[in-house]
Design a protein around this motif. Structure first.
Motif, PDB file in Angstrom:
ATOM      1  N   LYS A  45      82.069 -11.775  39.083  1.00  0.00           N
ATOM      2  CA  LYS A  45      81.089 -11.463  39.887  1.00  0.00           C
ATOM      3  C   LYS A  45      79.672 -11.813  39.572  1.00  0.00           C
ATOM      4  O   LYS A  45      78.440 -11.285  39.827  1.00  0.00           O
TER       5      LYS A  45
ATOM      6  N   LEU C 375      84.152   5.502  48.557  1.00  0.00           N
ATOM      7  CA  LEU C 375      83.559   4.212  48.463  1.00  0.00           C
ATOM      8  C   LEU C 375      84.698   3.091  48.092  1.00  0.00           C
ATOM      9  O   LEU C 375      84.878   1.831  48.496  1.00  0.00           O
ATOM     10  N   GLU C 376      85.469   3.565  47.389  1.00  0.00           N
ATOM     11  CA  GLU C 376      86.871   2.843  46.811  1.00  0.00           C
ATOM     12  C   GLU C 376      87.695   2.675  47.951  1.00  0.00           C
ATOM     13  O   GLU C 376      88.231   1.384  48.153  1.00  0.00           O
ATOM     14  N   THR C 377      87.813   3.539  48.879  1.00  0.00           N
ATOM     15  CA  THR C 377      88.660   3.241  49.972  1.00  0.00           C
ATOM     16  C   THR C 377      87.961   2.609  50.885  1.00  0.00           C
ATOM     17  O   THR C 377      88.591   1.626  51.698  1.00  0.00           O
ATOM     18  N   LEU C 378      86.648   2.503  51.243  1.00  0.00           N
ATOM     19  CA  LEU C 378      86.022   1.848  52.069  1.00  0.00           C
ATOM     20  C   LEU C 378      85.793   0.343  51.738  1.00  0.00           C
ATOM     21  O   LEU C 378      86.359  -0.838  52.590  1.00  0.00           O
ATOM     22  N   ASN C 379      85.515  -0.043  50.485  1.00  0.00           N
ATOM     23  CA  ASN C 379      85.299  -1.644  50.454  1.00  0.00           C
ATOM     24  C   ASN C 379      85.909  -1.812  48.757  1.00  0.00           C
ATOM     25  O   ASN C 379      85.502  -3.107  48.407  1.00  0.00           O
ATOM     26  N   GLY C 380      86.346  -0.933  48.077  1.00  0.00           N
ATOM     27  CA  GLY C 380      87.241  -1.316  47.002  1.00  0.00           C
ATOM     28  C   GLY C 380      86.232  -1.272  45.647  1.00  0.00           C
ATOM     29  O   GLY C 380      86.783  -1.578  44.660  1.00  0.00           O
ATOM     30  N   ALA C 381      85.027  -1.219  45.855  1.00  0.00           N
ATOM     31  CA  ALA C 381      84.140  -0.875  44.652  1.00  0.00           C
ATOM     32  C   ALA C 381      84.390   0.093  43.731  1.00  0.00           C
ATOM     33  O   ALA C 381      84.807   1.503  44.783  1.00  0.00           O
ATOM     34  N   LYS C 382      84.800  -0.128  42.697  1.00  0.00           N
ATOM     35  CA  LYS C 382      84.928   1.080  41.671  1.00  0.00           C
ATOM     36  C   LYS C 382      83.604   1.382  41.013  1.00  0.00           C
ATOM     37  O   LYS C 382      82.787   0.724  40.344  1.00  0.00           O
TER      38      LYS C 382
END
Lengths: 148, 379, 663
Positions: A45, C375-382
């Motif tokens: 990234k 957020l993790e559920t929505l777009n996988g960002a941790k």
């Protein structure tokens, strides 16, 4: 004021309070969240140096060096890429080579990572959830206790 | 059977209690509004008390009193839902009798284990130790370890037990597992090497030699590892190196170290061999320092709890035996010593007293006991 | 056999809970005295049965019966007795058993002491309690059964996580759970009121002590957990904004709001609907806390071995109870009659502000805790949301509330005058301001935030004491009379004073540690000297250490101030036998002014030790403040008005007879 007006005033002041709270929350969230990466994600990234983030992975075996007991250097790996971490302070009791770890800090220009916080867990089988999932996604086999 | 009876009694007791409660219930004539009135009256009294003590101002008290009184009066207009009160104890009992067993029984049958006896620690150790039933103990641990092969604790028990039973090959494997599972200590490496060596009829195998070398790397002072490293050198024909190592070990060892004899034996043997200019010596380990403190090591490998429990069991059995056969003078001395080892001075002095009483006609035994008491500092 | 009796008792308790649920609700609906009496007895029986199961498990721990899998996994024969006992709840299955046990104890207590509740209301409360008990007993028996057996029994157990082998932590879960679970009573009261479609005066009066009890337990439970983290984790901090900590803070905030709003319901018959909603929220957040801790769905430094499948079960329970109660609320709340009127500036108004701010703060914590998950559920960002977020939201929200605290008790009900309150409080305000300014001047380069914190803390403490002295008539009446008033003061009033003053004290400690802490991490060899705050630390040396179930090294440090020896601090590195797990024991020297906190680290390559030192100014204020708040809660609970079996009961039938004929 009539009863209705009073009630309206109360509801409005309640909404105002909630609005202030919501504003604070939104402002704080956008400003203070810290992203989590593993070493290879960081490379993929193109994370810019200077940004505050959390780095997770396993401590590479044999990589831990601390000359004076206060400055520690170790390598975090997700078995695909590695990042060298410098940390000044005391490592947690459960910090071990080959175990999961999360370091919070700032990525440096030279690609190394300057950590101000290093986290391990109360439980010796602990593998930080993000670490476990990231590694699993990359097909790395994990032992017992992973992915808790 | 007893258990089943207990379950039935428990269920009946629960059903009985519920039925009796229902039976003894009385239909209250008080309505919800009466409870509210009670609250208001209490509040009025409270106001009076607070006002009398001066903790609230008369004006505040008056305002509050007006309000409470108004609400008290309002209760008069309140519409109460008037469901007629009924009371039907028989139905309650029947319901309980039906519902409770119907829910509890299948759940217990599914999850319970009525045939499993309780096995507290004391019972487990008693069983195993009393029968000196090491094979049975080992079998159980082995069975567990098949299911949980990374249970270090199991391997710890197995490694020392195998050594005791002269199953050296198995012992070496057990030590290897302990090392693999994180107990990568010099002691374990040495013990593994020793097991491999014993399994090989006293010849140090390359694996064993490696283990001893690794052990010395971790703990350069460990006498047992150094001893074996020297033996390995000797067996490999590096006589000078072996002699150096043994001499160094001898110099490092305290004067009362129990292994001095063994080291000295090997040094003597080495000198003979050298003098004879013979080819590599001894096929077997005839000169091996006996059982190398095997029992002590094994005991040390056990956890503190196990060891305490084991010693305690043995002491208790000894005490039992002496009660049955009090003429065993040596036995008494052992018992007194054992109590002291366990740190139980009271028990030791008690045993001493009993023994003295018993042997009062045998002066030589009394002398021995007195000497022992003096040695162990027993009052 | 004993173990199986415990298991059967647990299963029987489940059946009794089902019975309690059905019989109470149906009995109340039919106004059937027999059914309701049996339902009441069922609540008591359920408590006895779960208690039996609980003590059987404890017995298995004490005798190290490793034929019980739970004991095998979490105990060891060489463990000290205290930790064998606390090991019962030091693991998932055992802690859930403790959870249902406390739940049943609360249910039993309502059955036993709720004599002043209308029978139908009480039956409904017990019915709802029974339903909660049933759900969690099912969870325990089906997914987290502590009585699962092992055959053959292993010789030795696997040991309790050594970091949990600590006196403060041994008793932290029972208190915290009592707080969490106690809120189920408020929840049951709320649902019962919604079923009945009315909020009686009796309801309002008798819901308060239960809420207060769970608030008191929550307060001390959180404080103990924080104290444990402070000296056991070796980081020198007392609060980390960790999800598991937030999970206990959210119910505490809402419970705090609830004990305040319940006063308005009782005294003024207002805010009824809001209070019902708060009761539902408070328990929902307890359930959420249980879910967060037990599912491990959020990364937490405190999370112990957890199992996602169990998380789904708790999630299902959560959905049913929160969804169900909110639906019921939506249907029934509009039917409830609105209560008394009040002006914005009044005691009620102040309590409304208190409630709004506390709920907003709880919501901010909620967002910060769950946002990473969303957020993790929505777009996988941790991502992680850390202390900066909470400092930025929680702090600014709470400061105005804290400023209002001394005003509230001074306001009169219905309509109040701010100028009158100003006249009574101006001296306190000046004093607090002076203290804040003095702190600012004294710590020239110190952050002005810390001065603000100390000033606000002083405002709270002085305000609470001032209000007390006004009540006593200090200065206006002779000392003897004031003393007589003090002795006659309702304990609830005394409790409030203590709670508010304790809050101020804790606040000063929190700001002191947060802004004035001094940290020094150095490598030391024996003989080396380092300085921390006004102290110097000399490393004397280390000696090997052997405990009952651990080995390690112990380091000695001389602590000197102005060259004079103050004390010798000992910090230990322990390695626990069964698991080989290392822990650090910190050396702590506590004074009123601040704590010297010293943790020994790893051995360095050059033979020294890394040593981490903190000077935590005013740290002990945090624990003293929390302890005083706890005492305040306890004192309020002993108020005669809350005392069970109030004498009014006997008068009620007579009263009703005369009124009845009149009506």
């Amino acid at each position: 004021m009539t009863r209705k007006q009073k009630r309206l005033a109360m509801i409005l002041s309640g909404l105002a309070a909630l609005g202030v709270a919501a504003g604070l929350v939104l402002y704080a969230i956008s400003d203070t969240i810290v992203f989590f990466f593993t070493p290879s994600e960081m490379a993929e990234k193109h994370v810019a140096p200077g940004q505050r983030l959390r780095l997770g992975g396993m401590v590479e075996a044999g990589s831990v060096a601390s000359t004076d007991g206060v400055n520690h250097i170790f390598v975090v790996t997700d078995t695909i890429a590695t990042t060298k971490v410098h940390f000044k302070g005391q490592l947690p009791d459960l910090f071990r080579e080959g175990q999961g770890v999360v370091a919070e800090g700032v990525l440096q220009q030279d690609g190394s990572f300057e950590a101000d916080t290093v986290l391990a867990k109360h439980d010796e089988n602990y593998m930080p959830r993000e670490v476990a999932e990231s590694l699993k996604a990359k097909g790395v086999h994990l032992g017992k206790g992973a992915g808790q | 059977m007893l258990l089943l009876l207990t379950f039935v009694l428990m269920s009946l007791a629960v059903i009985g209690i519920l039925a009796v409660a229902a039976r003894r219930s009385t239909t209250s004539t008080a309505r919800a509004v009466d409870y509210d009135r009670a609250v208001f009256r209490d509040q009025l009294e409270e106001l009076q008390r607070d006002e009398a003590r001066g903790v609230i101002s008369p004006a505040e008290a008056e305002a509050a009193r007006n309000e409470v009184s108004r609400r008290l009066i309002d209760t008069a207009d309140r519409q109460e839902s008037t469901i007629p009160a009924v009371n039907n104890p028989a139905r309650v009992a029947l319901l309980a009798a039906l519902v409770i067993p119907v829910i509890a029984t299948p759940l217990y049958l599914r999850y319970g284990a009525p045939h499993e006896p309780d096995v507290p620690l004391a019972a487990r150790l008693d069983q195993a130790m009393a029968n000196q039933d090491f094979p049975a103990l080992i079998a159980r641990v082995e069975k567990r370890i098949e299911e949980t092969p990374d249970d270090v604790k199991g391997w710890e028990i197995l490694s020392s037990a195998y050594m005791k039973l002269d199953r050296y090959g198995d012992a070496a494997r057990a030590f290897a597992n302990r090392i693999k599972l994180g107990q990568n200590t010099a002691d374990n490496l040495t013990d593994m090497g020793e097991a491999l060596t014993l399994d090989n009829g006293g010849q140090i195998t390359p694996d064993a030699a490696q283990a001893f070398a690794d052990a010395v790397k971790i703990d350069p002072k460990l006498p047992k590892a150094r001893f074996f490293v020297a033996l390995a050198a000797m067996q490999a024909g590096k006589l000078d190196e072996a002699e150096q190592s043994l001499t160094a070990l001898m110099n490092d060892s305290p004067a009362d170290a129990p292994w001095r004899g063994a080291v000295q034996d090997q040094l003597d043997r080495l000198k003979q061999v050298k003098a004879a200019g013979a080819a590599p010596p001894m096929a077997g380990m005839g000169g091996m320092p006996g059982p190398t403190q095997e029992q002590v090591d094994a005991a040390q490998n056990m956890s503190a709890g196990d060891r305490q429990a084991m010693i305690r069991t043995m002491v208790d059995r000894l005490a039992e035996k002496l009660k049955a056969n009090p003429d065993d003078a040596e036995g008494w001395q052992r018992l007194i010593k054992a109590h002291m080892v366990l740190g139980d001075a009271t028990a030791a002095s008690e045993a001493l007293k009993t023994a003295r009483d018993h042997f009062k006609d045998k002066p030589e035994t009394i002398t021995a006991l007195t000497a022992l008491a003096k040695e162990l500092n027993i009052p | 056999m004993i173990v199986e009796i415990g298991h059967f008792a647990l299963v029987l308790a489940l059946a009794v809970a089902a019975y309690q649920f059905a019989v109470n609700l149906y009995g109340a609906h039919r106004n059937d005295a027999g059914l309701m009496a049996a339902g009441r007895m069922a609540a008591l029986t359920q408590a006895v049965l779960i208690g039996l199961a609980f003590f059987v498990l404890m017995h298995a721990y004490v005798v190290s019966d490793f034929s019980v899998e739970n004991v095998f996994r979490n105990s060891h024969s060489a463990k000290p007795l205290l930790y064998k006992v606390s090991g019962v709840w030091g693991n998932h299955e055992g802690s859930m058993l403790l959870w249902v046990f406390i739940l049943a104890l609360f249910g039993g207590a309502v059955a036993l002491f709720g004599r002043n509740l209308p029978p139908q209301l009480k039956a409904r409360v017990l019915g709802v309690q029974g339903s909660v008990g049933l759900a969690f007993l099912l969870f325990v028996v089906l997914t987290s059964n502590p009585f699962t057996r092992l055959s053959p029994a292993p010789i030795e157990g696997q040991g309790l996580n050594p970091i949990l082998q600590d006196p403060a932590l041994a008793f932290h879960p029972p208190f915290l759970y009592s707080g969490y679970v106690g809120l189920s009573v408020a929840f049951a009261f709320a649902v019962a009121a919604l079923i009945e479609g009315k909020v009686d005066a009796a309801w309002a009066r008798w819901v308060r002590p239960w809420t207060l009890a769970s608030w008191t337990f929550l307060t001390i439970g959180i404080a103990m957990g924080s104290w444990w983290a402070y000296y056991e984790l070796g980081w020198g901090g007392f609060w980390f904004w960790d999800p598991v900590e937030n999970a206990s803070l959210m119910p505490w905030l809402v419970a705090t709001a609830l004990i305040h709003s319940a006063i308005v319901v009782e005294k003024r018959n207002a805010l009824k609907i809001w209070t019902l909603l708060l009761s539902i929220f408070a328990f929902s957040l307890s359930l959420l806390g249980t879910f967060l801790v037990r599912s491990g769905i959020l990364t937490s430094v405190h999370a112990f071995a957890v199992d996602p499948d169990r998380g789904f079960f708790i999630l299902a329970i959560l959905t049913v109870f929160i969804g169900g109660s909110l639906t019921l609320f939506a249907i029934r709340a509009p039917r409830l009659k609105a209560g008394g009127l009040f002006a914005p500036v009044s005691r009620e108004g102040a309590l409304v502000v208190n409630n709004l701010i506390l709920c907003a703060a709880a919501a901010a914590v909620f967002v910060g805790t769950l946002y990473p998950l969303a957020l993790e559920t929505l777009n996988g960002a941790k991502i992680t949301v850390g202390a900066p977020y909470f400092n930025l939201t929680f702090g600014p929200l709470m400061i105005p509330l804290l400023l209002l605290v001394p005003l509230g008790p001074m306001l009169t009900w219905k309509r109040a005058s701010l100028t009158a309150v100003g006249r009574r409080l101006w001296l306190v305000a000046v004093m607090a301001l002076a203290i804040g300014l003095a702190v600012l001047v004294m710590t020239v380069r110190g952050p002005w935030f810390a001065a603000l914190g100390v000033g606000v803390g002083a405002w709270l403490i002085l305000g609470a004491l001032w209000e007390l002295s006004e009540r006593l008539g200090a200065g206006r009446v002779p000392l003897a009379a004031a003393w007589a008033r003090f002795r006659g003061l309702p304990r609830a009033a005394m409790g409030m004073t203590l709670a508010h003053a304790g809050l101020g004290l804790a606040l000063i400690g929190i700001f002191g540690v947060s802004f004035w802490r001094v940290e020094n991490i150095v490598a030391m060899k024996p003989g080396d000297v380092a300085s921390i705050g006004a102290y110097t630390v000399t490393f004397i040396g280390e000696t090997p250490l052997k405990g009952p179930n651990y080995t390690g090294v112990s380091g000695k440090f001389d602590l000197k101030r102005d060259g004079a020896l103050v004390t010798t601090l000992v910090s230990e590195k322990r390695e626990f036998k069964p698991r080989g797990m290392p822990t650090t024991e910190v050396g702590l020297y506590q004074t009123v002014a601040g704590d010297v906190y010293l943790a020994m680290g790893d051995a360095a390559m050059n033979g020294g030790r890394s040593v981490r030192m903190y000077y935590n100014p005013l740290a002990s204020f945090i624990w003293w403040g929390a302890a005083i708040m706890f005492l305040g809660g306890l004192l309020s609970l002993t108020d005669r008005r809350f005392r069970v079996g109030a004498p009014r009961r006997a008068a009620a039938p007579a009263f009703s007879a005369s009124e009845g004929s009149a009506a």
